[in-house]
Design a protein around this motif. Structure first.
Motif, PDB file in Angstrom:
ATOM      1  N   TYR A 103       0.921  -1.134  -0.032  1.00  0.00           N
ATOM      2  CA  TYR A 103       0.087   0.003  -0.221  1.00  0.00           C
ATOM      3  C   TYR A 103       0.985   1.176  -0.032  1.00  0.00           C
ATOM      4  N   THR A 104       1.773   1.204   0.825  1.00  0.00           N
ATOM      5  CA  THR A 104       2.769   2.416   0.612  1.00  0.00           C
ATOM      6  C   THR A 104       3.605   2.426  -0.297  1.00  0.00           C
ATOM      7  N   LEU A 105       3.965   1.493  -1.083  1.00  0.00           N
ATOM      8  CA  LEU A 105       4.433   1.742  -2.408  1.00  0.00           C
ATOM      9  C   LEU A 105       3.677   2.322  -3.318  1.00  0.00           C
ATOM     10  N   LEU A 106       2.437   1.856  -3.743  1.00  0.00           N
ATOM     11  CA  LEU A 106       1.468   2.568  -4.511  1.00  0.00           C
ATOM     12  C   LEU A 106       1.111   3.984  -4.046  1.00  0.00           C
ATOM     13  N   GLN A 107       0.966   4.172  -2.633  1.00  0.00           N
ATOM     14  CA  GLN A 107       0.854   5.692  -2.447  1.00  0.00           C
ATOM     15  C   GLN A 107       2.088   6.619  -2.843  1.00  0.00           C
ATOM     16  N   THR A 108       2.995   6.100  -3.022  1.00  0.00           N
ATOM     17  CA  THR A 108       4.238   6.860  -3.790  1.00  0.00           C
ATOM     18  C   THR A 108       3.915   7.716  -4.923  1.00  0.00           C
ATOM     19  N   LYS A 109       3.060   7.276  -5.512  1.00  0.00           N
ATOM     20  CA  LYS A 109       2.509   7.634  -6.834  1.00  0.00           C
ATOM     21  C   LYS A 109       0.849   8.015  -7.010  1.00  0.00           C
ATOM     22  N   GLY A 110       0.537   8.096  -5.698  1.00  0.00           N
ATOM     23  CA  GLY A 110      -1.003   8.308  -5.615  1.00  0.00           C
ATOM     24  C   GLY A 110      -1.773   7.546  -5.980  1.00  0.00           C
ATOM     25  N   LEU A 111      -1.375   6.079  -5.921  1.00  0.00           N
ATOM     26  CA  LEU A 111      -2.200   5.034  -6.111  1.00  0.00           C
ATOM     27  C   LEU A 111      -2.787   4.203  -5.227  1.00  0.00           C
ATOM     28  N   GLU A 112      -3.892   3.597  -5.376  1.00  0.00           N
ATOM     29  CA  GLU A 112      -4.557   2.886  -4.420  1.00  0.00           C
ATOM     30  C   GLU A 112      -4.651   1.497  -4.914  1.00  0.00           C
ATOM     31  N   PRO A 113      -4.653   0.458  -4.078  1.00  0.00           N
ATOM     32  CA  PRO A 113      -5.050  -0.866  -4.333  1.00  0.00           C
ATOM     33  C   PRO A 113      -6.311  -0.982  -5.142  1.00  0.00           C
ATOM     34  N   ARG A 114      -6.254  -1.898  -6.428  1.00  0.00           N
ATOM     35  CA  ARG A 114      -7.546  -1.797  -7.050  1.00  0.00           C
ATOM     36  C   ARG A 114      -7.584  -3.212  -7.801  1.00  0.00           C
ATOM     37  N   GLU A 115      -8.431  -3.938  -7.740  1.00  0.00           N
ATOM     38  CA  GLU A 115      -8.301  -5.169  -8.543  1.00  0.00           C
ATOM     39  C   GLU A 115      -8.861  -5.074  -9.979  1.00  0.00           C
TER      40      GLU A 115
END
Length: 275
Positions: free
Chosen positions: A248-260
Protein backbone atom coordinates in the motif's frame (compact mmCIF):
# COMPACT_ATOMS: atom_id res chain seq x y z
CA UNK A 1 5.18 -41.36 13.34
CA UNK A 2 7.89 -43.25 15.29
CA UNK A 3 5.18 -45.28 17.07
CA UNK A 4 3.60 -46.31 13.79
CA UNK A 5 6.97 -47.47 12.46
CA UNK A 6 7.75 -49.43 15.62
CA UNK A 7 4.27 -50.92 15.65
CA UNK A 8 4.60 -52.06 12.05
CA UNK A 9 8.02 -53.54 12.73
CA UNK A 10 6.67 -55.34 15.78
CA UNK A 11 3.82 -56.82 13.78
CA UNK A 12 6.24 -58.00 11.15
CA UNK A 13 8.47 -59.44 13.86
CA UNK A 14 5.63 -61.53 15.22
CA UNK A 15 5.55 -63.29 11.89
CA UNK A 16 8.74 -65.03 12.91
CA UNK A 17 6.76 -67.03 15.44
CA UNK A 18 3.93 -68.17 13.21
CA UNK A 19 3.81 -71.55 11.48
CA UNK A 20 7.10 -72.08 9.67
CA UNK A 21 6.95 -72.14 5.93
CA UNK A 22 8.53 -75.07 4.10
CA UNK A 23 12.28 -74.84 3.56
CA UNK A 24 13.67 -73.95 0.17
CA UNK A 25 14.06 -76.60 -2.46
CA UNK A 26 17.55 -78.05 -2.85
CA UNK A 27 16.85 -79.42 -6.33
CA UNK A 28 18.84 -76.68 -8.00
CA UNK A 29 21.35 -75.27 -5.51
CA UNK A 30 22.97 -72.08 -6.76
CA UNK A 31 25.78 -72.11 -4.21
CA UNK A 32 26.60 -73.80 -0.89
CA UNK A 33 24.95 -71.04 1.18
CA UNK A 34 21.44 -71.87 -0.13
CA UNK A 35 21.35 -74.82 2.26
CA UNK A 36 20.54 -72.35 5.05
CA UNK A 37 16.76 -72.48 5.52
CA UNK A 38 15.01 -69.20 4.86
CA UNK A 39 13.37 -69.12 8.28
CA UNK A 40 16.76 -69.50 9.99
CA UNK A 41 18.17 -66.36 8.36
CA UNK A 42 14.91 -64.51 8.85
CA UNK A 43 14.81 -65.32 12.56
CA UNK A 44 18.46 -64.34 12.82
CA UNK A 45 17.56 -60.99 11.28
CA UNK A 46 14.80 -60.53 13.85
CA UNK A 47 17.26 -61.36 16.63
CA UNK A 48 19.75 -58.77 15.36
CA UNK A 49 16.90 -56.26 15.12
CA UNK A 50 15.89 -56.85 18.73
CA UNK A 51 19.50 -56.27 19.75
CA UNK A 52 19.57 -52.97 17.88
CA UNK A 53 22.04 -54.24 15.30
CA UNK A 54 20.30 -52.93 12.18
CA UNK A 55 23.27 -53.55 9.93
CA UNK A 56 23.45 -57.20 10.95
CA UNK A 57 19.67 -57.52 10.58
CA UNK A 58 19.82 -56.01 7.11
CA UNK A 59 22.44 -58.53 6.03
CA UNK A 60 20.35 -61.49 7.19
CA UNK A 61 17.16 -60.22 5.57
CA UNK A 62 19.01 -59.61 2.33
CA UNK A 63 20.35 -63.17 2.41
CA UNK A 64 16.80 -64.51 2.61
CA UNK A 65 15.77 -62.39 -0.37
CA UNK A 66 18.81 -63.48 -2.39
CA UNK A 67 18.65 -67.17 -1.59
CA UNK A 68 14.89 -67.68 -1.71
CA UNK A 69 13.54 -65.09 -4.18
CA UNK A 70 9.77 -64.71 -4.58
CA UNK A 71 9.04 -66.83 -1.51
CA UNK A 72 6.89 -65.62 1.35
CA UNK A 73 10.04 -65.38 3.45
CA UNK A 74 11.57 -63.16 0.77
CA UNK A 75 8.54 -60.88 0.83
CA UNK A 76 8.73 -60.45 4.60
CA UNK A 77 12.49 -60.01 4.46
CA UNK A 78 12.27 -57.33 1.79
CA UNK A 79 9.93 -55.13 3.82
CA UNK A 80 12.15 -55.66 6.84
CA UNK A 81 15.21 -54.73 4.77
CA UNK A 82 13.48 -51.49 3.84
CA UNK A 83 12.72 -50.83 7.50
CA UNK A 84 16.25 -51.54 8.76
CA UNK A 85 17.84 -49.47 5.99
CA UNK A 86 15.51 -46.58 6.78
CA UNK A 87 16.09 -46.82 10.52
CA UNK A 88 19.88 -46.78 10.19
CA UNK A 89 19.74 -43.78 7.88
CA UNK A 90 20.62 -45.52 4.63
CA UNK A 91 17.83 -43.73 2.78
CA UNK A 92 19.06 -44.54 -0.71
CA UNK A 93 18.94 -48.27 0.01
CA UNK A 94 15.59 -47.92 1.76
CA UNK A 95 14.12 -46.25 -1.32
CA UNK A 96 15.54 -48.94 -3.59
CA UNK A 97 14.25 -51.86 -1.54
CA UNK A 98 10.93 -50.12 -0.89
CA UNK A 99 10.32 -49.57 -4.58
CA UNK A 100 11.27 -53.15 -5.32
CA UNK A 101 8.80 -54.33 -2.71
CA UNK A 102 5.99 -52.32 -4.29
CA UNK A 103 6.88 -53.61 -7.74
CA UNK A 104 6.75 -57.23 -6.55
CA UNK A 105 3.92 -57.02 -4.03
CA UNK A 106 1.69 -54.04 -4.87
CA UNK A 107 -1.35 -55.60 -3.22
CA UNK A 108 0.39 -56.63 -0.03
CA UNK A 109 -0.87 -55.55 3.36
CA UNK A 110 2.50 -53.86 3.88
CA UNK A 111 2.45 -51.90 0.62
CA UNK A 112 1.33 -48.69 2.34
CA UNK A 113 4.13 -49.07 4.87
CA UNK A 114 6.67 -49.52 2.08
CA UNK A 115 5.40 -46.37 0.37
CA UNK A 116 5.57 -44.50 3.68
CA UNK A 117 9.22 -45.45 4.19
CA UNK A 118 10.06 -44.43 0.62
CA UNK A 119 8.40 -41.05 1.13
CA UNK A 120 10.02 -40.57 4.52
CA UNK A 121 13.42 -41.43 3.09
CA UNK A 122 13.05 -38.62 0.57
CA UNK A 123 11.59 -36.31 3.20
CA UNK A 124 14.53 -36.82 5.55
CA UNK A 125 16.86 -35.69 2.79
CA UNK A 126 15.16 -32.36 2.12
CA UNK A 127 18.04 -29.86 1.79
CA UNK A 128 18.41 -26.28 2.88
CA UNK A 129 16.29 -23.89 0.84
CA UNK A 130 19.41 -22.41 -0.75
CA UNK A 131 20.19 -25.70 -2.48
CA UNK A 132 18.59 -27.67 -5.31
CA UNK A 133 15.17 -28.95 -4.26
CA UNK A 134 15.01 -32.19 -6.26
CA UNK A 135 14.72 -34.26 -3.08
CA UNK A 136 11.94 -32.00 -1.83
CA UNK A 137 9.94 -32.53 -5.01
CA UNK A 138 10.51 -36.29 -4.74
CA UNK A 139 9.33 -36.20 -1.14
CA UNK A 140 6.19 -34.33 -2.17
CA UNK A 141 5.49 -36.72 -5.04
CA UNK A 142 6.02 -39.78 -2.85
CA UNK A 143 3.85 -38.45 -0.03
CA UNK A 144 1.16 -37.56 -2.57
CA UNK A 145 1.27 -41.11 -3.93
CA UNK A 146 0.93 -42.45 -0.40
CA UNK A 147 -2.16 -40.34 0.29
CA UNK A 148 -3.77 -41.09 -3.04
CA UNK A 149 -3.10 -44.84 -3.17
CA UNK A 150 -3.57 -45.59 0.52
CA UNK A 151 -6.00 -42.97 1.88
CA UNK A 152 -7.20 -45.25 4.68
CA UNK A 153 -3.74 -46.26 5.87
CA UNK A 154 -2.45 -45.09 9.27
CA UNK A 155 0.20 -43.08 7.43
CA UNK A 156 -2.08 -40.94 5.26
CA UNK A 157 -2.79 -38.20 7.80
CA UNK A 158 0.89 -37.72 8.59
CA UNK A 159 1.64 -37.86 4.87
CA UNK A 160 -0.63 -34.85 4.28
CA UNK A 161 1.27 -32.86 6.89
CA UNK A 162 4.55 -33.76 5.24
CA UNK A 163 3.14 -32.64 1.89
CA UNK A 164 2.40 -29.20 3.35
CA UNK A 165 5.95 -28.93 4.65
CA UNK A 166 7.41 -29.94 1.29
CA UNK A 167 5.23 -27.43 -0.58
CA UNK A 168 6.32 -24.69 1.78
CA UNK A 169 9.95 -25.58 1.12
CA UNK A 170 9.45 -25.50 -2.66
CA UNK A 171 7.67 -22.17 -2.38
CA UNK A 172 10.52 -20.86 -0.27
CA UNK A 173 12.97 -21.76 -3.01
CA UNK A 174 10.90 -19.90 -5.60
CA UNK A 175 10.85 -16.87 -3.31
CA UNK A 176 14.62 -16.98 -2.85
CA UNK A 177 15.23 -16.98 -6.60
CA UNK A 178 12.54 -14.37 -7.15
CA UNK A 179 14.14 -12.00 -4.65
CA UNK A 180 17.49 -12.55 -6.35
CA UNK A 181 16.04 -11.40 -9.68
CA UNK A 182 14.11 -8.54 -8.10
CA UNK A 183 17.20 -7.17 -6.35
CA UNK A 184 19.00 -7.14 -9.71
CA UNK A 185 16.13 -5.40 -11.50
CA UNK A 186 15.38 -8.52 -13.55
CA UNK A 187 11.67 -8.01 -13.12
CA UNK A 188 10.30 -10.53 -15.61
CA UNK A 189 12.32 -13.34 -14.06
CA UNK A 190 11.19 -12.25 -10.61
CA UNK A 191 7.52 -12.13 -11.64
CA UNK A 192 7.70 -15.64 -13.05
CA UNK A 193 9.01 -16.98 -9.74
CA UNK A 194 6.44 -15.16 -7.63
CA UNK A 195 3.73 -16.28 -10.03
CA UNK A 196 4.70 -19.89 -9.39
CA UNK A 197 4.20 -19.34 -5.66
CA UNK A 198 0.76 -17.84 -6.27
CA UNK A 199 -0.46 -20.47 -8.70
CA UNK A 200 1.15 -23.64 -7.30
CA UNK A 201 1.75 -23.00 -3.61
CA UNK A 202 -1.11 -20.76 -2.64
CA UNK A 203 -1.66 -22.45 0.73
CA UNK A 204 1.88 -21.81 1.96
CA UNK A 205 3.10 -19.06 4.24
CA UNK A 206 4.98 -17.40 1.37
CA UNK A 207 1.92 -16.14 -0.50
CA UNK A 208 1.67 -12.81 1.32
CA UNK A 209 5.22 -11.84 0.48
CA UNK A 210 4.84 -13.12 -3.10
CA UNK A 211 1.91 -10.74 -3.66
CA UNK A 212 3.86 -7.82 -2.23
CA UNK A 213 6.87 -8.66 -4.40
CA UNK A 214 4.61 -8.82 -7.43
CA UNK A 215 3.41 -5.34 -6.53
CA UNK A 216 7.03 -4.18 -6.45
CA UNK A 217 7.99 -5.83 -9.74
CA UNK A 218 4.96 -4.68 -11.71
CA UNK A 219 5.25 -1.20 -10.22
CA UNK A 220 8.90 -0.99 -11.31
CA UNK A 221 7.93 -2.06 -14.84
CA UNK A 222 5.18 0.52 -14.98
CA UNK A 223 2.47 -2.15 -15.23
CA UNK A 224 0.32 -0.24 -12.78
CA UNK A 225 -2.86 -2.24 -13.26
CA UNK A 226 -1.21 -5.51 -12.19
CA UNK A 227 0.61 -3.81 -9.31
CA UNK A 228 -2.70 -2.47 -8.01
CA UNK A 229 -4.33 -5.87 -8.43
CA UNK A 230 -1.60 -7.68 -6.53
CA UNK A 231 -1.90 -5.20 -3.68
CA UNK A 232 -5.71 -5.40 -3.69
CA UNK A 233 -5.76 -9.20 -3.55
CA UNK A 234 -3.16 -9.07 -0.79
CA UNK A 235 -5.26 -6.62 1.20
CA UNK A 236 -8.45 -8.61 0.69
CA UNK A 237 -6.99 -11.91 1.83
CA UNK A 238 -4.46 -10.66 4.39
CA UNK A 239 -5.64 -7.22 5.56
CA UNK A 240 -3.44 -7.23 8.68
CA UNK A 241 -0.31 -8.38 6.93
CA UNK A 242 2.81 -6.23 7.11
CA UNK A 243 3.31 -7.12 3.46
CA UNK A 244 0.04 -5.40 2.61
CA UNK A 245 1.19 -2.28 4.43
CA UNK A 246 4.38 -2.28 2.36
CA UNK A 247 2.46 -2.75 -0.90
CA UNK A 248 0.00 0.00 0.00
CA UNK A 249 2.80 2.40 0.93
CA UNK A 250 4.56 1.73 -2.37
CA UNK A 251 1.45 2.51 -4.42
CA UNK A 252 0.89 5.68 -2.41
CA UNK A 253 4.25 7.05 -3.57
CA UNK A 254 2.51 7.75 -6.89
CA UNK A 255 -0.88 8.51 -5.45
CA UNK A 256 -2.30 5.09 -6.34
CA UNK A 257 -4.63 2.80 -4.41
CA UNK A 258 -4.99 -0.98 -4.45
CA UNK A 259 -7.58 -1.85 -7.11
CA UNK A 260 -8.37 -5.23 -8.54
CA UNK A 261 -8.71 -6.06 -12.19
CA UNK A 262 -10.96 -9.11 -12.26
CA UNK A 263 -9.40 -10.27 -15.53
CA UNK A 264 -5.89 -10.37 -14.09
CA UNK A 265 -4.29 -13.78 -13.62
CA UNK A 266 -3.73 -12.79 -10.00
CA UNK A 267 -7.42 -12.25 -9.42
CA UNK A 268 -8.35 -15.47 -11.16
CA UNK A 269 -5.78 -17.41 -9.16
CA UNK A 270 -7.39 -16.38 -5.90
CA UNK A 271 -10.95 -16.51 -7.23
CA UNK A 272 -11.80 -13.54 -5.07
CA UNK A 273 -13.40 -10.17 -5.84
CA UNK A 274 -11.97 -7.27 -3.93
CA UNK A 275 -14.41 -4.42 -3.63
Amino acid sequence: MRQSIVRSAAILGVLAGVAILGGCSSDEPLAPFVDTPAEVNYNAGIAYLQQGDYKGATKKFEEVDQQHPYSEWARKSLIMTTYTNYTRGDFTSAITSGKRYLALYPGSEDAAYAQWMIAQSYFNQIPDVTRDQKQTQQALDSMSELVQRYPDSPYAAEGKKRMDIARDQLAGKEMEVGRYYLNRNQYIGAINRFKTVITQYQTTRHVEEALERLTEAYFALGVVDEAQTAAAVLGHNYPDSRWYKDAYTLLQTKGLEPRENGQSWISKAFKAIVL
